[in-house]
Design a protein around this motif. Structure first.
Motif, mmCIF file in Angstrom:
data_model
loop_
_atom_site.group_PDB
_atom_site.id
_atom_site.type_symbol
_atom_site.label_atom_id
_atom_site.label_comp_id
_atom_site.label_asym_id
_atom_site.label_seq_id
_atom_site.Cartn_x
_atom_site.Cartn_y
_atom_site.Cartn_z
ATOM 1 N N SER A 143 1.241 -1.403 0.444
ATOM 2 C CA SER A 143 0.322 0.305 0.067
ATOM 3 C C SER A 143 0.822 1.305 -0.117
ATOM 4 C CB SER A 143 -0.989 0.366 1.276
ATOM 5 O OG SER A 143 -0.003 0.370 2.596
ATOM 6 N N LYS A 144 0.115 2.183 0.023
ATOM 7 C CA LYS A 144 1.193 3.641 -0.440
ATOM 8 C C LYS A 144 1.714 3.901 1.246
ATOM 9 C CE LYS A 144 -3.266 6.027 -2.695
ATOM 10 N NZ LYS A 144 -4.067 7.255 -2.432
ATOM 11 N N TYR A 145 1.037 3.353 1.905
ATOM 12 C CA TYR A 145 1.956 3.962 3.076
ATOM 13 C C TYR A 145 3.278 2.346 3.749
ATOM 14 C CZ TYR A 145 -0.628 7.505 3.933
ATOM 15 O OH TYR A 145 -1.333 9.401 4.103
ATOM 16 N N GLU A 146 3.133 1.162 2.790
ATOM 17 C CA GLU A 146 3.547 0.324 3.473
ATOM 18 C C GLU A 146 4.667 -0.060 2.985
ATOM 19 O OE1 GLU A 146 0.229 -3.547 4.918
ATOM 20 O OE2 GLU A 146 1.199 -2.973 2.893
ATOM 21 N N ILE A 147 5.183 1.110 1.584
ATOM 22 C CA ILE A 147 5.970 0.877 0.401
ATOM 23 C C ILE A 147 7.150 2.064 1.953
ATOM 24 C CG2 ILE A 147 5.500 2.864 -0.424
ATOM 25 C CD1 ILE A 147 7.139 1.377 -3.405
ATOM 26 N N GLY A 148 6.844 3.256 2.100
ATOM 27 C CA GLY A 148 8.268 3.653 3.120
ATOM 28 C C GLY A 148 8.235 3.334 4.348
ATOM 29 N N ARG A 149 7.248 2.494 5.086
ATOM 30 C CA ARG A 149 8.052 1.531 6.434
ATOM 31 C C ARG A 149 8.648 0.505 6.079
ATOM 32 N NH1 ARG A 149 2.176 2.910 7.984
ATOM 33 N NH2 ARG A 149 1.442 0.860 6.802
ATOM 34 N N LYS A 150 8.257 0.179 4.406
ATOM 35 C CA LYS A 150 9.205 -1.474 4.700
ATOM 36 C C LYS A 150 10.673 -0.298 4.200
ATOM 37 C CE LYS A 150 10.120 -4.263 0.788
ATOM 38 N NZ LYS A 150 10.022 -5.168 -0.605
ATOM 39 N N THR A 151 10.919 0.288 3.451
ATOM 40 C CA THR A 151 12.350 1.217 2.883
ATOM 41 C C THR A 151 12.384 2.543 4.168
ATOM 42 O OG1 THR A 151 10.922 3.107 1.747
ATOM 43 C CG2 THR A 151 11.449 1.394 0.517
ATOM 44 N N GLY A 152 11.721 2.601 4.723
ATOM 45 C CA GLY A 152 12.520 3.066 5.853
ATOM 46 C C GLY A 152 12.629 5.091 5.339
#
Length: 518
Positions: A234-243
């Motif tokens: 999802s939109k926010y999951e990708i940022g949480r994954k990469t940091g």
């Protein structure tokens, strides 16, 4: 007259013996010889195995079943369920190294390519190089083929896969250099139909799919139907994954058509020449969470540099985009939700696209028209700098009348404010830019602009701040022939980690701010 009985018996016996010999030759000896001939084709690490073979001298045909191309390095595995050769002179196949075949039909081939392969075991036949015959095939038909690219030999999940049918006419593998194995064969017409193409991007964030794809070299056309780039996260999951701040996007394209497509030059890596590319119903959404740290990544490129990026020389007379739509959204640092801006009903044409310096040096130009937030029409023209020409990267455009409130989807989440009223009567802009900076002029006539600041936590109107803003900070009117009419200045330093689209938008925004804000 009485017939000579011994002669009749002798003749009948001879015929029977010849028939038996013919049957033995056709059913036993010839298949074994043809099988041996085929299985002797190969190289040190590549061999062919045939499970079952039938030959027919009368119909000039050979049928093969369960054929396998075996690669000792483990890079690939090819299984061919059924092959039929017709119009082939079997004795010529056995005696000569040049073979002419009327038609080859291949049923249900399965091709598996392995990205990671085990270390090659040294062969006892080092240096062995078997001969590849010169083939002249009038027609090759492939039906119900399967292609799989796997991470490794044991990998159950394929990285890249598709189903295919193919027809190739007038194939000639005769080599000009004497190395028929490494030279690309000549051919006249190719028709390839691909379906259910599926590619899983290596990071595991996206999946690319194509419903149907057809290449027809006689029409010089490549058509792709229903291409999609679908995010797995999802939109926010990708940022949480990469940091870190990471672009998220979701794209669907109904059809892409390449006209004037010459595949033979592309196969030989000489050049790519296209008459036109038509893209219908591109629907894209992009998002970035700006609350996260900025990533360490290479600088993004502006279009004039992107056009020159491919290593192979290419040229395309025109790219035509019909009925596209794009949503750009981002989550600001102190916001409670993402802001967005929509560009709907986009129609665009790009001319003279090339990286080939040997072609006439014409400027690359683009014209585009779109609706902002499905309301006001924005028209724009772009000219891109090319080596050897003095012109600069230039953007110019104008916006038809529009309500300021249509921009609340951007203003409210990112500025903590809401536009209550106001109308843009006219907007014109023009600026030049390079890799570092944009500068130019902007004219915007508007009236009755009022804003209200909001408490981001309780969504409560902050009346004092709103009053101060509307009376002191914000210019509520900018009408020609009035005393305090102002023309704007575009002046924006590029953030090289952001996209060129963001660069263009924020350059225009800097001109708007120079008019609206005291």
């Amino acid at each position: 007259m009485r017939l000579n009985t011994p002669i009749l018996k002798y003749s009948a016996g001879t015929v029977i013996v010849l028939l038996i010999a013919f049957l033995v030759l056709s059913k036993l000896i010839l298949p074994a010889m043809v099988k041996e001939k085929i299985e002797n084709i190969g190289t040190e690490h590549l061999s062919i195995q045939v499970g079952h073979i039938n030959t027919s001298i009368l119909s000039q045909s050979i049928s093969l079943k369960d054929v396998a191309l075996i690669d000792q390095t483990g890079k690939f595995d090819v299984q061919l369920k059924k092959i039929k050769l017709t119009g082939v002179h079997i004795f010529e196949l056995l005696m000569h190294n040049t073979i002419e075949i009327g038609e080859i039909s291949i049923q249900s081939p399965e091709i598996k390519i392995n990205q990671q392969t085990p270390q090659l075991v040294a062969s006892n036949k080092k240096g062995l190089r078997r001969s590849f015959p010169t083939l002249k095939i009038h027609e090759l038909n492939v039906e119900n083929g399967t292609f799989l690219l796997r991470d490794s030999i044991s990998g159950a999940d394929s990285i890249f896969s598709f189903l295919f049918d193919a027809q190739i006419k007038d194939i000639d593998s005769q080599s000009q250099s004497g190395d028929s194995l490494n030279e690309i064969p000549k051919f006249e017409n190719i028709t390839i139909n691909i379906s259910r193409l599926n590619y899983k991007e290596q990071s595991g964030s996206y999946r690319f799919t194509i419903d149907q794809c057809q290449l027809n070299t006689s029409l010089k056309q490549l058509t792709i139907n229903q291409a999609e780039c679908t995010p797995i996260l999802s939109k926010y999951e990708i940022g949480r994954k990469t940091g870190v701040e990471t672009d998220w996007f979701n794209i669907t394209i109904k059809q892409i058509r390449l006209n004037g497509f010459k595949i033979d030059n592309l196969i030989r890596q000489e050049s790519l020449k296209l008459q036109s590319v038509q893209i219908d119903q591109f629907v894209g959404e992009t998002f970035i969470d700006k609350r996260l740290p900025s990533p360490q990544k290479p600088d993004s490129k502006i279009p004039s540099d992107l056009f020159r990026l491919p290593s192979i020389p290419y040229s395309c007379d025109s790219i035509i985009i019909n009925r596209a739509s794009i949503r750009y959204s981002e989550r600001a640092e102190n916001s409670t939700e993402a802001g967005f801006i929509d560009f709907n009903q986009i129609n665009a044409t790009i001319l003279n696209i090339t990286n080939n310096d040997s072609l006439p040096n014409l400027p690359i130009k683009m014209t585009a028209e779109a609706k902002i937030m499905n309301e006001a029409i924005l028209s724009a023209e772009f000219q891109f700098a090319t080596p050897g020409m003095s012109h600069l990267n230039t953007v110019s455009g104008n916006l038809k009348p529009m309500r300021f409130q249509s921009l609340n989807s951007v203003v409210k989440p990112n500025m903590g404010a809401q536009i209550q009223s106001g109308t843009i009567n006219h907007l014109d802009f023009k600026f030049t830019y390079d890799d570092n900076h944009a500068s130019g002029k902007l004219v915007m006539d508007y009236e009755d602009l009022k804003i209200v600041f909001l408490n981001q936590e309780k969504k409560r109107k902050k009346q004092v701040e709103s009053l101060v803003a509307n009376s002191i900070i914000i210019r509520s009117h900018n009408i020609p022939d009035q005393k305090y009419y102002r023309k704007g200045t575009i002046n924006f330093e590029r953030d090289k980690k952001r996209s060129f689209f963001s660069f263009w938008w924020k350059s225009v925004l800097s001109g708007i701010q120079s008019i609206v804000v005291n």
